[in-house]
Design an enzyme around this catalytic site. Structure first.
Site, PDB file in Angstrom:
ATOM      1  N   LEU A 208       4.761   9.320  18.792  1.00 55.04           N
ATOM      2  CA  LEU A 208       4.264   9.669  20.137  1.00 55.04           C
ATOM      3  C   LEU A 208       5.125   8.986  21.183  1.00 55.04           C
ATOM      4  O   LEU A 208       5.391   7.791  21.058  1.00 55.04           O
ATOM      5  CB  LEU A 208       2.849   9.114  20.324  1.00 55.04           C
ATOM      6  N   HIS A 209       5.544   9.717  22.203  1.00 53.85           N
ATOM      7  CA  HIS A 209       6.220   9.046  23.316  1.00 53.85           C
ATOM      8  C   HIS A 209       6.160   9.806  24.629  1.00 53.85           C
ATOM      9  O   HIS A 209       6.743   9.371  25.618  1.00 53.85           O
ATOM     10  CB  HIS A 209       7.690   8.752  22.964  1.00 53.85           C
ATOM     11  N   ARG A 210       5.503  10.963  24.667  1.00 52.50           N
ATOM     12  CA  ARG A 210       5.476  11.727  25.919  1.00 52.50           C
ATOM     13  C   ARG A 210       4.652  10.956  26.945  1.00 52.50           C
ATOM     14  O   ARG A 210       3.532  10.503  26.641  1.00 52.50           O
ATOM     15  CB  ARG A 210       4.843  13.110  25.714  1.00 52.50           C
ATOM     16  N   ASP A 287       4.414  14.302  19.288  1.00 52.27           N
ATOM     17  CA  ASP A 287       4.687  15.018  20.539  1.00 52.27           C
ATOM     18  C   ASP A 287       6.197  15.124  20.755  1.00 52.27           C
ATOM     19  O   ASP A 287       6.654  15.469  21.842  1.00 52.27           O
ATOM     20  CB  ASP A 287       3.985  14.349  21.730  1.00 52.27           C
TER      21      ASP A 287
END
Ligand code: UD1
Ligand code: UDP
Length: 373
Positions: A208-210, A287
């Protein structure tokens, strides 16, 4: 444009983690062709060993001809730093073409620097659109494609998007996916890599990094609640991006996740290690843009924690579903995807490990036809 060199000079720009897998095959194919002088420029948008250095080394890049060292910053500052420094480098090292990949701030900044010096830009991974202008990458994609002279597209939707925006037909080339070229090159070695000590045999892999998922506490908490629920069925391995690491700490959530019995937090993984981790996973919750594509080829089902994807072919081919960041929707989507038969996932046309060869052929023709902006 400067006076044409005997062998056209092409500067390839990389900077953030997903750039290396996309650019590597093109760099190697241009070098193998022999008709070009290839320069490598590393903007330094990502700078940790685990986000950049290891990829340069493991994917067989030469030492960069320039390291701009821009590092982190606000969108404006980071983009401006690349723009100013890359312009300076281009003035000192004239090029006949600049090749950019993907949709990060370095991509759009390098494009702008080049076209203002009348240097044509080739964009690898052109035409992808999420339709979401709150996503920083979408703005980078729109601006980069509007200014690029060659538009190399990975999937059919990209061609439709570019035509709708008025791109010239003869500048669009549906060539396949260079990120998959890299995957094919390293697949066998990844599959032969042993499972790291202590990792569960069966697990779901998480990345996840958005900003829309991790920069605010409420969506991040909803996602964590979903992950805890899924973990009660299937243990999780989560390769934590530095942006997310920071947010988990800022919101005081890090300890609870790190101490969870069935969630294993690991640092960002090297390329081969991560491919091995994907290939062995029963499910991927992500994501990431690139992971959606790689997982499809590896035939591992994906739940994408976003409301949209600029890569609709991954959904059409059966390997991906969108779940946003709502707790219940993520849990239901995970169960749905786990029930699918990955053998039925289709692989898009031209995702065959040879996209970079097609790109080089088109670039050769571009120069034969006079290389106009
Ligand atoms: C960037 C890209 C995104 C891409 C992602 C891939 C933009 C607008 N965003 O997002 O499209 O999907 O890379 O991973 O270009 N940090 C470190 N070490 C590093 C790099 C970053 O600690 O080597 C931390 C810093 O606190 C930094 C934060 O991560 O502020 C975010 O980095 P940044 O490059 O701004 O954006 P990403 O979220 O990585
Ligand atoms: N990746 C990796 N290690 C990790 C997470 C991802 O090597 O711990 C690879 C992944 O296989 C893909 C690329 O990084 O090749 C995707 O980058 P990222 O998810 O950071 O960016 P995005 O694709 O969303 O722009």
């Amino acid at each position: 444009m400067a006076e044409m060199a005997a062998r056209p000079r092409i500067a390839i720009v990389v900077g953030a983690r997903p750039n290396f897998m996309k650019a590597g095959p093109v760099l190697h194919a241009l070098q193998a062709h022999g008709g070009f002088s290839v320069q490598l420029v590393n903007t330094g948008q990502h700078y940790d060993e685990k986000m950049a250095g290891s990829f340069l080394r493991d994917l067989g890049f030469p030492k960069p001809d320039a390291d701009l060292g821009v590092g982190s910053g606000s969108h404006g500052r980071q983009t401006a730093q690349v723009l100013a420094q890359f312009e300076e480098w281009l003035v000192a090292h004239p090029q006949e073409m600049v090749l950019v990949v993907g949709d990060v701030n370095s991509t759009v900044a390098a494009t702008l620097a080049a076209v203002k010096l009348a240097i044509p830009v080739a964009h690898v991974e052109a035409g992808l659109r999420s339709g979401d202008r709150l996503m920083p990458e979408e703005l980078n994609r729109l601006a980069t494609d509007a200014l690029s002279s060659l538009l190399f597209v990975t999937e059919p939707a990209g061609v439709v998007n570019l035509k709708r925006e008025g791109a010239r037909d003869d500048r669009i080339a549906l060539v396949g996916n260079t990120m998959i070229d890299t995957l094919q090159r390293f697949r066998a070695v990844a599959l032969a890599t042993p499972r790291p000590a202590g990792w569960p045999q069966r697990y779901a892999l998480v990345t996840l990094h958005r900003p829309s998922n991790v920069d605010e506490e409420a969506p991040l908490r909803r996602i964590l609640a979903a992950l805890e629920e899924i973990a009660s069925d299937l243990p999780l391995v989560w390769a934590v991006h530095p942006r997310t690491e920071k947010r988990l700490s800022d919101f005081g959530l890090h300890a609870a996740v790190a101490n969870h019995r069935r969630i294993r937090l690991v640092p960002p993984q090297g390329y081969v290690e991560f491919m091995a981790a994907m290939a062995r996973a029963s499910l991927i919750l992500t994501d990431s843009g690139g992971v959606q594509e790689e997982a499809l080829v590896l035939k591992v089902p994906v739940v994408t924690l976003r409301e949209n994807t600029e890569r609709p072919v991954t959904v059409d081919c059966g390997g991906n579903t969108l779940a946003g960041n709502d707790r219940d929707r993520i849990v239901v989507s995970a169960r749905t995807m786990l029930a699918r038969d990955p053998a039925e996932f289709r692989v898009p046309e031209n995702w065959d490990g040879r996209a970079a060869e097609r790109i080089v052929l088109r670039i050769v023709r571009f120069f034969a036809e006079g290389a106009s902006l």
